[in-house]
Every structure is written in structure tokens, then in C-alpha cells.
Design an enzyme around this catalytic site. Structure first.
Site, short mmCIF file in Angstrom:
data_model
loop_
_atom_site.label_atom_id
_atom_site.label_comp_id
_atom_site.label_asym_id
_atom_site.label_seq_id
_atom_site.Cartn_x
_atom_site.Cartn_y
_atom_site.Cartn_z
N THR A 99 0.85 -1.20 0.00
CA THR A 99 0.00 0.00 0.00
C THR A 99 0.88 1.24 0.00
O THR A 99 1.95 1.25 0.61
CB THR A 99 -0.90 -0.03 1.25
OG1 THR A 99 -1.81 -1.11 1.13
CG2 THR A 99 -1.71 1.27 1.41
N THR A 136 4.44 4.20 -3.64
CA THR A 136 5.43 3.36 -4.30
C THR A 136 4.83 2.02 -4.68
O THR A 136 5.05 1.50 -5.78
CB THR A 136 6.67 3.18 -3.40
OG1 THR A 136 6.89 4.38 -2.67
CG2 THR A 136 7.90 2.84 -4.20
N ASP A 192 8.29 3.38 5.34
CA ASP A 192 8.54 4.77 5.73
C ASP A 192 9.99 4.98 6.13
O ASP A 192 10.52 6.08 5.98
CB ASP A 192 7.58 5.16 6.86
CG ASP A 192 6.15 4.98 6.40
OD1 ASP A 192 5.79 5.61 5.40
OD2 ASP A 192 5.43 4.15 6.97
N GLU A 227 -0.73 -5.20 6.19
CA GLU A 227 0.61 -5.36 5.59
C GLU A 227 1.44 -6.38 6.35
O GLU A 227 2.14 -7.20 5.75
CB GLU A 227 1.34 -4.01 5.57
CG GLU A 227 0.74 -3.03 4.57
CD GLU A 227 1.31 -1.64 4.66
OE1 GLU A 227 1.20 -0.90 3.67
OE2 GLU A 227 1.84 -1.26 5.72
N LYS A 275 14.36 7.24 2.22
CA LYS A 275 13.82 6.36 3.27
C LYS A 275 14.92 5.53 3.96
O LYS A 275 14.67 4.90 4.97
CB LYS A 275 12.79 5.41 2.65
CG LYS A 275 11.63 6.11 1.92
CD LYS A 275 10.45 6.23 2.81
CE LYS A 275 9.24 6.89 2.17
NZ LYS A 275 8.54 6.08 1.19
C1 5RP Z 1 1.29 2.08 4.37
C2 5RP Z 1 2.77 1.91 4.33
C3 5RP Z 1 3.45 2.43 3.11
O1 5RP Z 1 4.08 1.36 2.48
C4 5RP Z 1 4.44 3.48 3.51
O2 5RP Z 1 3.75 4.51 4.20
C5 5RP Z 1 5.18 4.07 2.29
O3 5RP Z 1 4.28 4.75 1.47
P1 5RP Z 1 4.75 5.63 0.23
O4 5RP Z 1 5.25 4.69 -0.81
O5 5RP Z 1 3.50 6.37 -0.18
O6 5RP Z 1 5.83 6.59 0.71
O7 5RP Z 1 3.41 1.38 5.21
O8 5RP Z 1 0.76 1.62 5.58
#
Ligand code: 5RP
Length: 232
Positions: free
Chosen positions: A28, A31, A87, A107, A125
């Protein structure tokens, strides 16, 4: 490369890892959405045969709209490969902070059922220590969340109940819980902290993913870099 193009490149590279006749966990976030779109492309152009288990309604809708066949844990107990965002990714260990997008519980359940977990992200990240500016999201039962927050604070963080951008009620996750975003100073021992958080009454699951990722594909200004536990 911009953040967006780094995320897109990581998602596209991960889509190439997917093989025919496999079950794929769909992460989710922005990315992971690039990964899903690249998979949709392979399904349409190459006839790639897969079944997918999404980690959120958003990913569910994106995959289904693109013609990816979905399955569920009612039909299978295992997933071959899950590709998801994060994140924060700790260099060397590939321990993760996840859940700023609010899907951490689904997840983690999908990741735990997977033979392989590949994380995709932009280079910002990658960190030496988890925590600091990025809070650790912790999914908690709604009843008595105030007492759970007080117990979590004893581990040295400042838990903040998550609210939606617009709305008068706290955010409720797809699985019916609240999220406490817990800001810690840089975390010295993430594995110990994950154990402490998961043993706290009222906690359903934390956004610390310890020892779960096998590989990280990171978009950088010079292209895509692949990190494994050996290369970190
Ligand atoms: C959602 C997540 C996402 O994978 C994480 O927040 C990264 O998101 P993005 O690719 O939009 O930076 O853990 O629960």
C-alpha cells in the site's frame, strides 16, 4: 531523479521479479501503487499469470481495475512474494518502519505469510537508525486507547492519536482500530522495542517490521539500487 520518479523506478524494477503462477502480496502507498501499475502492464502485455492478495482497499481497487486476479486467505495460506513500501529502511538490517499510510496490520499479516518480502522506496527512506523524525505507528484497540497510550509513553515516546486530514473523529483503520503515532528518539534496539510494543496490553500490532524484509529496491539519483541482508 525526483522522489516520484525514484518510487516509480523501484516499483517497475520489483514488478520484473514476479513469476508466472505465483501468489503476490500487493503493498500500500504511492510506491506500491507504481508496482501494481507495472504488474498490470505485464498482465496486459505479456499475459503474466498471477493471483494477488492486496493489503488495503486502495490496492485492491487499483489491482482489480487493472485486471489482476485477486485471491484471499480463505483460499490460500501462503504468498510467494510480497512487494510493499516503507517509511524507513535501516541500512544493514533492513528492519523497517511502516504504517504512515495506515495499512500496517494488513501489511504485516500479508508479509508474515510471504516467502519473500521485497521493499521498494526512494533513497530518502534509507536511514542508519529508525525513529527520530518518523514516528512508529502502533495499531491499538479503540477501547481504553488512552490507557494503552500511557503504557506506550513509558517506553520513551510521545504517542499521538491519528486523525484523518478532514474529520471530527479519530481515524479508524480498515480493521476497525485506532493508530497511535509514537515519536521515539533514534531507536538503538528496534528488535527489543518491537517485542515491548507487541507485549503491551491494547496493542494489536506495531509498524516495526523486524527481520521480515529480504531485499530492498531503492530508487536513487543514479538509478535503482538493490540491497539485501548481505549488502545492506
Ligand atoms: C502504508 C505503508 C506504506 O508502504 C508506507 O507509508 C510508504 O508509502 P509511500 O510509498 O506512499 O511513501 O506502510 O501503511
Amino acid at each position: 531523479m525526483t522522489k516520484d520518479s525514484q518510487q516509480r523506478a523501484a516499483g517497475a524494477a520489483a514488478a520484473l521479479l514476479v513469476e508466472n503462477d505465483t501468489i503476490v502480496g500487493l503493498g500500500t502507498g504511492a510506491t506500491a501503487s507504481y508496482f501494481i501499475l507495472a504488474l498490470v502492464e505485464r498482465v496486459k502485455t505479456e499475459g503474466l499469470r498471477i493471483k494477488a492478495i492486496p493489503t488495503s482497499k486502495r490496492s485492491d481497487q487499483l489491482a482489480e481495475a487493472g485486471g489482476i486476479e485477486l485471491t484471499s486467505f480463505a483460499k490460500t495460506r501462503r504468498v510467494d512474494l510480497t512487494v510493499d513500501g516503507a517509511d524507513q529502511i535501516q541500512r544493514g538490517t533492513l528492519h523497517l518502519v511502516k504504517g504512515l499510510g495506515g495499512a500496517l496490520l494488513r501489511e504485516k499479516i500479508v508479509a508474515a505469510a510471504s516467502d519473500r518480502l521485497v521493499i521498494i522506496a526512494e533513497s530518502a527512506k534509507l536511514v542508519d537508525r529508525l525513529g527520530g523524525p518518523i514516528p512508529v505507528p502502533v495499531e491499538v484497540v479503540r477501547f481504553g486507547w488512552e490507557t494503552t497510550a500511557a503504557r506506550l509513553a513509558a517506553f520513551g515516546c510521545e504517542p499521538k492519536l491519528r486523525w484523518p486530514k478532514d474529520g471530527n473523529e479519530p481515524l479508524v483503520t480498515e480493521l476497525g482500530n485506532y493508530i497511535l503515532d509514537c515519536a521515539f528518539p533514534p531507536i538503538l534496539d528496534p528488535a527489543k522495542l518491537e517485542q515491548d510494543l507487541s507485549h503491551t496490553v491494547g496493542v494489536v500490532e506495531s509498524g516495526l517490521f523486524i527481520g521480515m524484509a529480504d531485499m530492498a529496491i531503492v530508487g536513487t539519483s543514479k538509478g535503482v539500487e538493490t540491497l539485501t541482508l548481505k549488502t545492506g
